[in-house]
Design an enzyme around this catalytic site. Structure first.
Site, PDB file in Angstrom:
ATOM      1  N   ASP A 137       4.728  40.786 -16.220  1.00  0.00           N
ATOM      2  CA  ASP A 137       3.587  41.162 -15.362  1.00  0.00           C
ATOM      3  C   ASP A 137       3.050  39.977 -14.575  1.00  0.00           C
ATOM      4  O   ASP A 137       3.271  38.812 -14.924  1.00  0.00           O
ATOM      5  CB  ASP A 137       2.468  41.777 -16.202  1.00  0.00           C
ATOM      6  CG  ASP A 137       1.871  40.794 -17.213  1.00  0.00           C
ATOM      7  OD1 ASP A 137       2.635  40.105 -17.918  1.00  0.00           O
ATOM      8  OD2 ASP A 137       0.625  40.706 -17.280  1.00  0.00           O
ATOM      9  N   GLU A 176       0.905  40.230 -20.340  1.00  0.00           N
ATOM     10  CA  GLU A 176       0.532  38.904 -20.849  1.00  0.00           C
ATOM     11  C   GLU A 176      -0.794  38.490 -20.234  1.00  0.00           C
ATOM     12  O   GLU A 176      -1.677  37.976 -20.904  1.00  0.00           O
ATOM     13  CB  GLU A 176       1.639  37.887 -20.512  1.00  0.00           C
ATOM     14  CG  GLU A 176       1.495  36.551 -21.249  1.00  0.00           C
ATOM     15  CD  GLU A 176       0.592  35.559 -20.543  1.00  0.00           C
ATOM     16  OE1 GLU A 176       0.163  34.589 -21.175  1.00  0.00           O
ATOM     17  OE2 GLU A 176       0.281  35.753 -19.342  1.00  0.00           O
TER      18      GLU A 176
HETATM   19 ZN    ZN Z   1       2.112  33.328 -17.351  1.00  0.00          ZN
END
Ligand code: ZN
Length: 364
Positions: A74, A135
């Site tokens: 992401d 993340e």
């Molecule tokens: Zn990163």
């Protein structure tokens, strides 16, 4: 142009904002399958609300050692419709979006490493690849990862801003605090004495709090404060969102307790109770220089002539959760600069050198 750079440019064209990693996931799944890896997608998507799970891929080697390589799929916003501009060996966005080097540079390096292993038929260790979701904004992908599927002896995460060879061996723990101060509404002109101002209570609490740099290992910050309305009403609710971090779990607890105590003290005279929610986002880690992942990086650096530089970081990453779940892991620098901004950029050489470095770690 180096093939890994072409791959990077292809990957950043595929939008993958946090929670919408599916399209990029499908591409990586196809690329991994084409290289002969076994690919599994876990159910972290359902738990996080993303349209994709984490990808976990396995490539058997001729070794009794299993190494995890990981990067996240992401990207932060604004990250749709990224157009790369290349100049003087540096890749940046056109200034209207982030670049997505965080962390597609890491993803590209891992995919290129696997491609070279296969192409040149090189002997290598057992490899596990994890491409995580979500993340950014909470490390949720690695938090809800299906750890049953990971059998690695140690892990190499590629998601740090340092130069290739700079290796994060220590990272902080983080707590988030969500606090609502309580007051009592009343007409501010007619009967203010019947009111209790949540704004005043919040101000008193915040004034007493030690914030920002607490000590070398510890930080704290209030990110937002919300509440209030028209001036003729005494405010009955104020909400703040804050965080504290420390490389030391004990110090984090002390700072968190201090902030909570400031809230309670300020609120106590009102006879009302503040709503206090403390969420442990992730735990601190500290893998020694003599740990398996640090040693593997150090040895590989030696072979290809890069300086091995162990460092500590103030930022959280999937590395925190891998360590917490029993896979000693470090986070490698890949030279991503000005991440999470429109000025994000990365050097071609840094992606190439990181690829060489992790190839050396994977090889037998
Ligand atoms: Zn990163």
């Amino acid at each position: 142009m180096e093939r890994v750079i072409q791959r990077f440019l292809d990957y950043i064209k595929i939008d993958s904002p946090t929670g919408e990693e599916r399209e990029f996931k499908e591409r990586l799944k196809a690329d991994l399958l084409a290289l002969g890896l076994e690919v599994f997608e876990d159910r972290a998507g359902e738990k996080t609300g993303s349209n994709s799970g984490n990808l976990i891929a396995t490539l058997k080697g001729d070794s009794d050692k299993t190494i995890l390589f990981s990067a996240h799929m992401d990207t932060v916003s604004p990250g749709r419709g990224i157009k790369a501009v290349i100049e003087d060996g540096i890749i940046r966005s056109d200034g209207t979006t982030i670049l997505g080097g965080d962390d597609k540079a890491g993803v590209s390096a891992i995919m290129e490493m696997l491609t070279v292993l296969k192409e040149e038929n090189l002997p290598h260790h057992n490899l596990q690849i994890c491409f995580s979701i979500w993340e950014e904004g909470g490390l949720l992908g690695s938090k809800y990862l299906d750890y049953e599927k990971l059998q690695a002896d140690f892990g190499i995460v590629i998601d740090s801003g340092g130069a290739p060879g700079e290796t994060v061996v220590q990272g902080p723990a983080q707590n988030k605090l969500h606090i609502t101060f309580k007051g009592k509404a009343a007409h501010a002109g007619v009967a203010p004495e019947r009111g209790i101002s949540a704004i005043q209570i919040a101000a008193e609490a915040i004034t007493k709090m030690k914030l920002l740099r607490i000590d070398q290992e510890t930080t704290a910050n209030i990110g937002s404060i919300q509440g209030g309305g028209p001036t003729n009403i005494v405010t009955d609710r104020v909400t703040i969102h804050a965080e504290a971090r420390s490389l030391d779990n004990e110090k984090l607890k002390a700072q968190t307790d201090h902030m909570v105590q400031c809230v309670k003290d300020a609120q106590s005279a009102s006879g009302l109770e503040a709503e206090i929610e403390v969420v442990e986002t992730y735990k601190a880690f500290h893998v020694g220089e003599d740990s398996a992942p640090a040693q593997a990086v150090k040895a590989a650096c030696g072979k290809i002539g890069l300086p091995f530089v162990p460092v500590k970081s103030g930022g959280g990453s999937d590395t925190n959760h891998f360590n917490e779940n029993g896979i000693p892991s470090v986070n490698l620098g890949i030279g991503m600069k000005n991440c999470h901004s429109l000025d994000e950029w990365i050097r071609i050489d840094d992606i190439v050198n990181t690829t060489r470095l992790i190839l050396e770690i994977a090889k037998k």
